[in-house]
Design a protein around this motif. Structure first.
Motif, mmCIF file in Angstrom:
data_model
loop_
_atom_site.group_PDB
_atom_site.id
_atom_site.type_symbol
_atom_site.label_atom_id
_atom_site.label_comp_id
_atom_site.label_asym_id
_atom_site.label_seq_id
_atom_site.Cartn_x
_atom_site.Cartn_y
_atom_site.Cartn_z
ATOM 1 N N GLN B 92 0.812 -1.216 0.000
ATOM 2 C CA GLN B 92 0.000 0.000 0.000
ATOM 3 C C GLN B 92 0.842 1.260 0.000
ATOM 4 O O GLN B 92 0.480 2.278 -0.584
ATOM 5 C CB GLN B 92 -0.919 0.011 1.214
ATOM 6 C CG GLN B 92 -2.306 -0.442 0.843
ATOM 7 C CD GLN B 92 -3.287 -0.173 1.946
ATOM 8 O OE1 GLN B 92 -3.270 0.893 2.543
ATOM 9 N NE2 GLN B 92 -4.122 -1.141 2.227
ATOM 10 N N PHE B 95 1.903 1.814 -3.357
ATOM 11 C CA PHE B 95 0.719 2.249 -4.096
ATOM 12 C C PHE B 95 0.483 3.746 -3.885
ATOM 13 O O PHE B 95 0.238 4.496 -4.837
ATOM 14 C CB PHE B 95 -0.467 1.421 -3.589
ATOM 15 C CG PHE B 95 -1.763 1.683 -4.306
ATOM 16 C CD1 PHE B 95 -1.976 1.178 -5.581
ATOM 17 C CD2 PHE B 95 -2.780 2.394 -3.693
ATOM 18 C CE1 PHE B 95 -3.185 1.383 -6.231
ATOM 19 C CE2 PHE B 95 -3.979 2.617 -4.349
ATOM 20 C CZ PHE B 95 -4.184 2.107 -5.618
ATOM 21 N N ASP B 96 0.607 4.169 -2.617
ATOM 22 C CA ASP B 96 0.418 5.591 -2.308
ATOM 23 C C ASP B 96 1.477 6.451 -2.984
ATOM 24 O O ASP B 96 1.206 7.579 -3.384
ATOM 25 C CB ASP B 96 0.482 5.814 -0.793
ATOM 26 C CG ASP B 96 -0.816 5.381 -0.125
ATOM 27 O OD1 ASP B 96 -1.824 5.261 -0.842
ATOM 28 O OD2 ASP B 96 -0.820 5.155 1.099
ATOM 29 N N LEU B 97 2.692 5.902 -3.069
ATOM 30 C CA LEU B 97 3.772 6.680 -3.691
ATOM 31 C C LEU B 97 3.732 6.570 -5.213
ATOM 32 O O LEU B 97 4.622 7.052 -5.892
ATOM 33 C CB LEU B 97 5.128 6.180 -3.181
ATOM 34 C CG LEU B 97 5.443 6.599 -1.749
ATOM 35 C CD1 LEU B 97 6.684 5.871 -1.240
ATOM 36 C CD2 LEU B 97 5.650 8.100 -1.654
ATOM 37 N N ARG B 98 2.717 5.920 -5.743
ATOM 38 C CA ARG B 98 2.522 5.739 -7.180
ATOM 39 C C ARG B 98 3.630 4.921 -7.816
ATOM 40 O O ARG B 98 3.893 5.049 -9.008
ATOM 41 C CB ARG B 98 2.422 7.089 -7.885
ATOM 42 C CG ARG B 98 1.238 7.877 -7.417
ATOM 43 C CD ARG B 98 1.178 9.241 -8.040
ATOM 44 N NE ARG B 98 0.241 10.036 -7.278
ATOM 45 C CZ ARG B 98 0.589 10.668 -6.155
ATOM 46 N NH1 ARG B 98 1.814 10.601 -5.707
ATOM 47 N NH2 ARG B 98 -0.308 11.350 -5.487
ATOM 48 N N ILE B 125 -6.653 -4.303 -6.198
ATOM 49 C CA ILE B 125 -6.903 -2.871 -6.032
ATOM 50 C C ILE B 125 -6.231 -2.181 -7.219
ATOM 51 O O ILE B 125 -5.067 -2.447 -7.519
ATOM 52 C CB ILE B 125 -6.282 -2.350 -4.723
ATOM 53 C CG1 ILE B 125 -6.909 -3.072 -3.532
ATOM 54 C CG2 ILE B 125 -6.452 -0.841 -4.599
ATOM 55 C CD1 ILE B 125 -6.152 -2.866 -2.241
ATOM 56 N N VAL B 126 -6.972 -1.340 -7.925
ATOM 57 C CA VAL B 126 -6.303 -0.531 -8.958
ATOM 58 C C VAL B 126 -6.504 0.934 -8.629
ATOM 59 O O VAL B 126 -7.483 1.322 -8.000
ATOM 60 C CB VAL B 126 -6.835 -0.821 -10.384
ATOM 61 C CG1 VAL B 126 -6.485 -2.215 -10.818
ATOM 62 C CG2 VAL B 126 -8.323 -0.560 -10.459
ATOM 63 N N ASN B 127 -5.542 1.741 -9.090
ATOM 64 C CA ASN B 127 -5.649 3.173 -8.878
ATOM 65 C C ASN B 127 -6.658 3.718 -9.874
ATOM 66 O O ASN B 127 -6.441 3.707 -11.082
ATOM 67 C CB ASN B 127 -4.279 3.819 -9.096
ATOM 68 C CG ASN B 127 -4.282 5.263 -8.676
ATOM 69 O OD1 ASN B 127 -5.298 5.949 -8.800
ATOM 70 N ND2 ASN B 127 -3.158 5.726 -8.165
ATOM 71 N N GLY B 128 -7.776 4.183 -9.368
ATOM 72 C CA GLY B 128 -8.869 4.593 -10.249
ATOM 73 C C GLY B 128 -8.791 6.034 -10.699
ATOM 74 O O GLY B 128 -9.688 6.514 -11.403
ATOM 75 N N VAL B 129 -7.711 6.732 -10.310
ATOM 76 C CA VAL B 129 -7.646 8.153 -10.645
ATOM 77 C C VAL B 129 -7.776 8.350 -12.158
ATOM 78 O O VAL B 129 -8.602 9.104 -12.627
ATOM 79 C CB VAL B 129 -6.344 8.767 -10.101
ATOM 80 C CG1 VAL B 129 -6.148 10.143 -10.673
ATOM 81 C CG2 VAL B 129 -6.387 8.803 -8.598
ATOM 82 N N ASP B 130 -6.936 7.624 -12.905
ATOM 83 C CA ASP B 130 -7.061 7.686 -14.357
ATOM 84 C C ASP B 130 -8.054 6.596 -14.750
ATOM 85 O O ASP B 130 -7.702 5.432 -14.928
ATOM 86 C CB ASP B 130 -5.701 7.458 -15.007
ATOM 87 C CG ASP B 130 -5.773 7.587 -16.520
ATOM 88 O OD1 ASP B 130 -6.890 7.534 -17.061
ATOM 89 O OD2 ASP B 130 -4.716 7.735 -17.143
ATOM 90 N N GLN B 133 -7.362 4.358 -17.904
ATOM 91 C CA GLN B 133 -6.264 3.443 -17.667
ATOM 92 C C GLN B 133 -6.719 2.317 -16.738
ATOM 93 O O GLN B 133 -6.373 1.155 -16.930
ATOM 94 C CB GLN B 133 -5.094 4.243 -17.048
ATOM 95 C CG GLN B 133 -3.808 3.493 -16.945
ATOM 96 C CD GLN B 133 -3.161 3.335 -18.319
ATOM 97 O OE1 GLN B 133 -3.754 3.682 -19.337
ATOM 98 N NE2 GLN B 133 -1.967 2.783 -18.335
ATOM 99 N N ALA B 134 -7.504 2.683 -15.730
ATOM 100 C CA ALA B 134 -7.964 1.695 -14.762
ATOM 101 C C ALA B 134 -8.857 0.659 -15.434
ATOM 102 O O ALA B 134 -8.716 -0.536 -15.203
ATOM 103 C CB ALA B 134 -8.714 2.386 -13.629
#
Lengths: 371, 377, 587
Positions: B92, B95-98, B125-130, B133-134
């Motif tokens: 995690q 993940f937070d640090l990208r 878990i995927v980063n849903g920001v983009d 891409q997600a």
């Protein structure tokens, strides 16, 4: 004391020069709002109403149920139902539908016998991104259908299940990604245009000479000229920020302070680049062209629309000198991921370095680029 | 001298003058030839929607043969770059640090539930920001999962019971390369920009340098002036156009499935629309600065966002869909994507060409009408 | 056809809307010019000269009235008119990226000159303009005078029946001016062409067959130059006094009642009186010894000023005491500006090669030269706007290379085009410059007050500078340059484009400043203005050709044909001598 007074006088003059001119007031207000609205609504990868044709050769209940699940989804819209093979090609070719769902005559028979029943999908791949996304939507619908069918008919489901959870943007809304990016994009455009022309305009009017013969030092001119760009950038940035939060309803989860620190550093570097362009340009024409030549690559290579990680390695390295790249991470980090100062440190310092370098070069160019 | 001969002579004089100016002025050559190359390279490589080597954190709480085979499936996929992590906390943090785009989490009861109840959860878990891409990453993960399920069932000697299997066939672009659709679209965007930029300044320049006043007092007709200015820039723009097509074919390996002649004809039509738009801006603006700015704002951005080049028009709000109808690039993008990837789809080529023809007549007609031989009109 | 008038304006009016205000550019103008003559259109800035030209060329449509060119109605048949007139706009737009030949070809094509006639016409035009050796050179590489001649050649490529020339001689050096006039008269003589020519140079009015005088859109009169100047006989005088300088004398005379105009002409003061005869002026002329008053031959300029000013005194209001402090009297011999072997190189081209001169405190020092002579480059180096390639420059005793900021604090600078922030109001401009020069709050307030009063800008304080009339822009620019009471004032072509009335006022202010001890360095291409200088240098091709007082310069060219040479004669003489010397050394 004198320095402060001179800098302040120049800053006020710069601001007045921008704001008193009707044309530049319009440029500052009109296009950003129009772009915000158009970008906000048009720039989306989310698909709605994907045109669909169904070629169902099997009129059984399960087949109809599967079709109903697809046509009932907000992502798809049934255009037509067809009844032979030859109809497929013209529909796809002429872009009347994006995909055709074909269920063979023995679909329900296979299904009832517990053999994998094939559902053929023909997708127009001319826009590969749309094709992939469409496929993704279909997969989700099919998986749900399969799980339910298995449960109802006492079949063994797959031994392992995917439990995918997107974080920060649970419903995967494109808008949450694009709109915070617009804050960065538009402040960059505005700041570059305001500062990119400020020296060139004075050069054309001959007032730059007038300024240079006063006892002002280059550093004072630099600070005085940076001020309006930063102030206007902050005001417009704040406006778009408010629009993002209240109009487009993007959640703001992180620290506003961290966002403004980023915005300030970003504006400093944008102003630095703008002033650099400006002092290189002899005419406003060149200033515009220079600003454009800087803006286009920096938007493309910022991760605004497409991820940096998809670019070839060498292009990825070019993005390190692009301040927008860092600010976009800050914006999305603060908006969606709830980031604060510590997590964004690695985005702050590169912008600070870009700002120092570009401002120094701009200051040097003021005096050394004469004729 | 007959009036016809005089007309021919004036027209030839104008064309020759404009051509000489193009040859002498490196900037118009640069706009026509260097800019498409640079922009195509920049966009062609910079804009890509194909995810490759997406970094994924792999957290395996209890490693065994089953988890190894699943991790192996991710490793074999060209889409992922799996990185092992000791525990979910460490993952995690990354993940937070990208550092990673997503996490695949296999808990310590994974194998037990896999072999017994058959409801082993694979936490992802995927980063849903983009969001885009997600979604695409999700699709790839599902693909890996399904392949692995089949392999696993075979290794256990059982048949995997899947009620309905999706059998997708993607036409025209089986490998789903985003470049194949982005590059033809880019040609439309770039040509809009170049066409408008080339001409948007040519009339404004004459006003600013004071040459227009001298020109207007000669017996030249406005129509002759318009044609005289268009011909050389049209040829120049078509040159840039050919260069772009050549790059698409050989630099970016985009297939050309339609006929070259249809492509040339549609491009010529579009070039006239873009030049006409530039000319109109130029006639109205009378000032290079304003003309340059306007041509960027009203040609480039709409061509980029509203042409369907990257964002699907049918998914836009209705009001914005209506607006896209006045963006000429929209029609050209449709023609190009079909000609390059699908072939000579005449209904698409012809209907969009008709729209371009109408736009060309409107732009050139307006430019002709707004262009007076009077300073105060 | 022979009796058809070249140009007939019947009660023509034209209004423009600028900045929300309607400006009457032409007000019921009625004109008739006869064929085969050179008609001069004379008037100050804003008189409507350019509007009139454009109307005649069919580029504008009149609001009211009728216009006939060569018997054709321009409003109805502009294209027909355009195929029989030649028009050279103020900035004749040559295509600078085309060669001389290509420019000619273009206009020959556009004017429909048959191919077989071209060779002979080109030869004739090139010979006439002296451009024959340069046909392959790009127009952008020609000097200002040559460009103007090429513009004229392009206009004449098919001999028009009416030639319209809008300020053809602005910014052109005296030698080229003389040549341009030569070409025009040759056309009239050989081709029977009619010419309408506008000019801001009043001395050129004398060269016209007929003159139309215009002011603020109204036509004040039409007639031969003599018909204007003749009524002035008995009102024009030359005044000189051995005991006081010409500038002091001029200052006193212009403030005297009954005097309409007093300017420096050569070593004397030319005076125009309100009524016939010279008034006694006991106050103004009291205590001046060796006073010499002689009637002068009236010239067009006398009539022009007298007409425009009506019966007013030479200076409408006494110029306020501009010098609020007096710089220490010029007792010491220390030069305020000292230039030694100054050089400036651009690539391998020397724009300035080895220029040296000294300027004393309180002097008005002039830099004269044609375009490209290097005077602007020299000037920019003196202000610290351009780095020096070699040589030394001391301004106010400070070396510009080391103490630039301090030196800049002591000089005032007024750029060629009155560079002000056009978007700011007058007051905002003044405030900005007060702060830019680091004036304290109290002093800034006092100086702004002084500027508004002294330059009569009070009522314009809140007007956006860009909307000011040209003359007021010039005042504001000067006020801004003087905010910090500089010791030295740099003026770069301060009067170009300004009409004769504003020029007079301007020089009065400059004189007052110089009297109070401010050193003034000025560049100009108005030769008559050189007479206002104490000393001057004439430059050509980056070198100083001559240095001295105006009287010295002119004295060098006194001979039998020209017993009383003007500054222009001296200038042309120097340039010609320089050129022949060069050809001699080249041969």
């Amino acid at each position: 004391m004198n320095t402060l007074q001179r800098v302040l006088a120049l800053a006020i003059k710069e601001l007045l020069a921008v704001l008193r001119d009707k044309k530049s007031r319009i440029v500052l207000i009109g296009p950003p709002i129009a772009q915000l609205i158009i970008f906000g609504y048009a720039a989306t990868f989310d698909l709605n109403d994907i045109p669909l044709a169904v070629y169902n050769e099997d009129r059984s209940v399960p087949a109809r149920e599967l079709v109903a699940r697809i046509t009932g989804s907000p992502h798809f819209r049934l255009i037509t139902a067809i009844d032979h093979d030859e109809q497929i090609a013209p529909l796809i070719n002429n872009r009347e539908v994006l995909l055709v769902l074909h269920l063979g005559p023995r679909f329900s028979e296979y299904l009832k016998r517990g053999k994998p029943a094939p559902a053929q999908v023909i997708i127009d791949g001319r826009n590969s991104n749309t094709a992939l996304l469409t496929l993704g939507y279909l997969r989700t619908i099919f998986t749900d259908f399969n799980i339910e069918w298995s449960r109802q008919h006492g079949l063994r489901g797959p031994p392992a299940e995917l439990q995918i959870r997107p974080w920060y943007n649970e419903n995967l809304l494109s808008r949450w990604f694009i709109v915070p990016g617009i804050v960065g994009l538009l402040t960059l455009v505005i700041t570059t245009i305001v500062t990119g022309l400020s020296v060139a305009r004075e050069r054309e009017a001959g007032t730059f000479d007038q300024l240079l013969v006063t006892p002002m030092r280059p550093i004072e001119i630099l600070i005085g000229k940076s001020f309006p760009g930063i102030l206007i950038g902050l005001v417009e940035g704040t406006f778009i920020l408010l629009m993002a939060i209240y109009w487009f309803e993007v959640p703001l989860r992180g620290s506003l302070g961290a966002l403004y620190l980023g915005m300030f550093l970003f504006l400093l570097s944008a102003v630095g680049i703008g002033l650099m362009i400006s002092s290189l340009a002899v005419t406003q024409q060149q200033g515009i062209l220079g600003a454009f030549l800087f803006l286009v690559p920096s938007v493309i290579l910022s991760g605004f629309a497409t991820p940096i990680s998809n670019m070839p390695e060498i292009v990825q390295q070019m993005t390190y000198v692009n301040p927008l790249r860092y600010f976009l991470v800050i914006l999305r980090g603060v908006f969606l991921e709830g980031d604060s100062y510590a997590l964004l440190f690695n985005q702050y310092w590169p912008m600070a370095i870009i700002a120092v370098v570009t401002l120094a070069v701009a200051g040097w160019l003021f005096r050394h680029r004469m004729n | 001298m007959t009036p016809m001969a005089a007309k021919r002579m004036r027209l030839r004089g104008m064309v020759r003058k404009e051509s000489l100016q193009i040859l002498r002025d490196p900037s118009s050559i640069a706009i026509a030839f260097v800019m498409p190359v640079v922009l195509l390279l920049l966009f062609g490589y910079g804009v890509s929607l194909d995810a490759r080597n997406v970094p994924l954190a792999m957290v395996v709480e209890q490693a065994d043969a089953n988890t190894a085979s699943l991790i192996g499936a991710f490793r074999h996929s060209e889409y992922f770059d799996p990185r092992p992590f000791e525990n979910i906390q460490a993952a995690q943090k990354a993940f937070d640090l990208r550092e990673v785009f997503g996490i695949v989490w296999l808990r310590n009861d994974f194998s037990r539930r896999l072999l017994s109840q058959g409801d082993a959860p694979i936490g992802v878990i995927v980063n849903g920001v983009d969001a885009n891409q997600a979604r695409i990453t999700e699709g790839y993960i599902q693909g890996v999962w399904q392949t692995w399920l089949g392999d696993f069932a075979r290794s256990q000697g059982v048949e995997l019971q899947v009620p309905v299997v999706l059998e997708p066939r993607i036409w025209f672009n089986a490998a789903v390369r985003s470049r194949n659709f982005l590059v033809p679209g880019l040609i439309a965007v770039i040509m809009t920009l170049i066409g408008a930029m080339l001409t948007s300044m040519v009339v404004a320049r004459e006003w600013e340098r004071g040459t227009m006043e001298a020109l207007m007092v000669t017996p030249i007709r406005i129509g002759e002036m318009v044609v005289g200015k268009l011909v050389p820039y049209f040829l120049l723009g078509m040159g840039g156009m050919l260069l772009s097509v050549a790059m698409a074919l050989w630099q970016f390996d985009v297939p050309l499935r339609g006929s070259f002649w249809a492509l040339t004809a549609a491009s010529a039509l579009f070039m006239l629309v873009a030049l006409g738009m530039g000319l109109l801006i130029s006639v109205v603006a009378k000032n290079q600065f304003v003309a340059g700015q306007v041509s960027i704002v009203i040609t480039f951005l709409p061509a980029f966002i509203l042409s369907g080049f990257i964002f699907q028009i049918s998914s836009m709000p209705y009001a914005i869909q209506v607006i896209t109808h006045i963006v000429p690039a929209r029609y050209y993008v449709a023609i190009l994507q079909s000609l390059f990837l699908a072939g000579d789809i005449w209904p698409i080529v012809l209907s969009n060409s008709a729209a371009l023809l109408v736009m060309m007549l409107i732009f050139l007609g307006l430019a002709r009408r707004k262009f007076h031989k009077r300073l105060d009109a | 056809m022979a009796n058809t008038a070249a140009l007939v304006f019947g009660a023509v009016s034209k209004t423009f809307v600028a900045g929300g205000m309607a400006v009457q550019a032409l007000d019921a103008v009625t004109i008739r010019t006869e064929p085969g003559r050179v008609t001069g259109l004379i008037g100050p800035d804003g008189a409507g000269k350019t509007t009139l030209m454009r109307l005649a060329a069919g580029l504008l449509a009149p609001d009211a009235g009728s216009i006939e060119v060569l018997g054709i109605d321009v409003v109805k048949q502009p294209l027909l008119v355009q195929s029989s007139v030649g028009y050279m706009p103020q900035r004749f737009g040559l295509y600078e990226d085309l060669s001389v030949q290509e420019n000619l070809d273009l206009y020959a094509d556009l004017q429909g000159v048959p191919k077989r006639e071209r060779a002979a016409r080109y030869r004739e035009l090139m010979h006439m303009t002296g451009l024959a050796p340069f046909t392959r050179r790009l127009a952008g590489r020609l000097s200002g005078g040559m460009k103007q001649k090429l513009g004229l050649a392009c206009t004449l490529v098919r001999p028009p029946r009416l030639l319209l020339l809008d300020e053809p001689t602005v910014g052109v050096d005296p030698v080229s001016r003389r040549e341009l006039w030569g070409i025009v008269y040759r056309q009239v003589r050989d081709e029977g062409m009619s010419v309408l020519l506008s000019t801001a140079y009043l001395d050129e009015a004398e060269r016209c067959d007929e003159v139309i005088l215009m002011h603020q859109g109204k036509q004040l009169g039409q007639g031969t130059p003599a018909s204007f100047s003749e009524p002035m006989r008995g009102r024009s005088f030359h005044v000189s006094a051995g005991s006081i300088g010409k500038r002091t004398l001029q200052g006193r005379l212009s403030a005297a009642p009954g005097i309409v105009d007093a300017i420096i002409e050569g070593e004397q003061v030319r005076v125009v009186t309100a009524q016939g005869g010279m008034p006694t002026l006991p106050e103004a002329l009291a205590g001046i010894e060796g006073l010499d008053i002689r009637p002068a031959e009236p010239i067009f300029e006398d009539a022009f000023i007298a007409t425009l000013k009506g019966g007013q005194a030479a200076v409408t209001q006494p110029v306020a005491d501009l010098a609020t402090r007096s710089v220490a009297a010029a007792t010491d011999d220390h030069a305020v500006i000292e230039v030694k072997d100054l050089q400036r190189r651009f690539g391998d081209f020397y724009a300035v090669k080895g220029v040296s001169f000294r300027v004393q405190r309180g002097e008005i020092f002039g830099l004269l030269g044609a375009n490209g002579a290097g005077k602007s480059t020299t000037f920019r180096m003196l202000c610290g706007l351009l780095p020096v390639s070699a040589g030394e420059v001391h301004v106010a005793g400070l070396d510009l290379r080391y103490a630039a900021a301090r030196a800049r604090g002591r000089l005032g600078y007024m750029a060629q085009r009155f560079s002000l922030y056009v978007d700011l109001t007058v007051l905002q401009n003044l405030r900005f410059f007060a702060s830019a020069y680091g004036l304290g709050r109290a002093r800034a307030r006092q100086r702004i007050h002084w500027a508004l009063d002294g330059f009569e800008l009070v009522e314009y304080a809140n007007v956006t500078s860009g909307d000011l009339p040209l003359g007021y822009k010039q005042r504001l620019a000067m006020a801004a340059a003087l905010m910090h009471e500089p010791d030295i004032l740099f003026l770069d072509e301060p009067t170009s484009g300004v009409d004769p009335l504003a020029r007079r006022e301007f020089w009065q202010r400059i004189n007052a400043l110089a009297e109070s001890g401010v050193t003034v360095l000025v560049t100009t291409h108005f030769m008559d203005e050189a007479n206002y200088c104490d000393r001057l240098v004439i430059m050509a091709e980056g070198e100083v050709l001559a240095e001295g007082t105006p009287a010295d310069m002119k004295a060098r060219f006194r001979n039998e044909q020209t017993p009383d040479p003007t500054m222009e004669d001296a200038f042309i003489g120097l340039i010609e001598a320089h050129e022949s010397a060069q050809q001699g050394s080249a041969a």
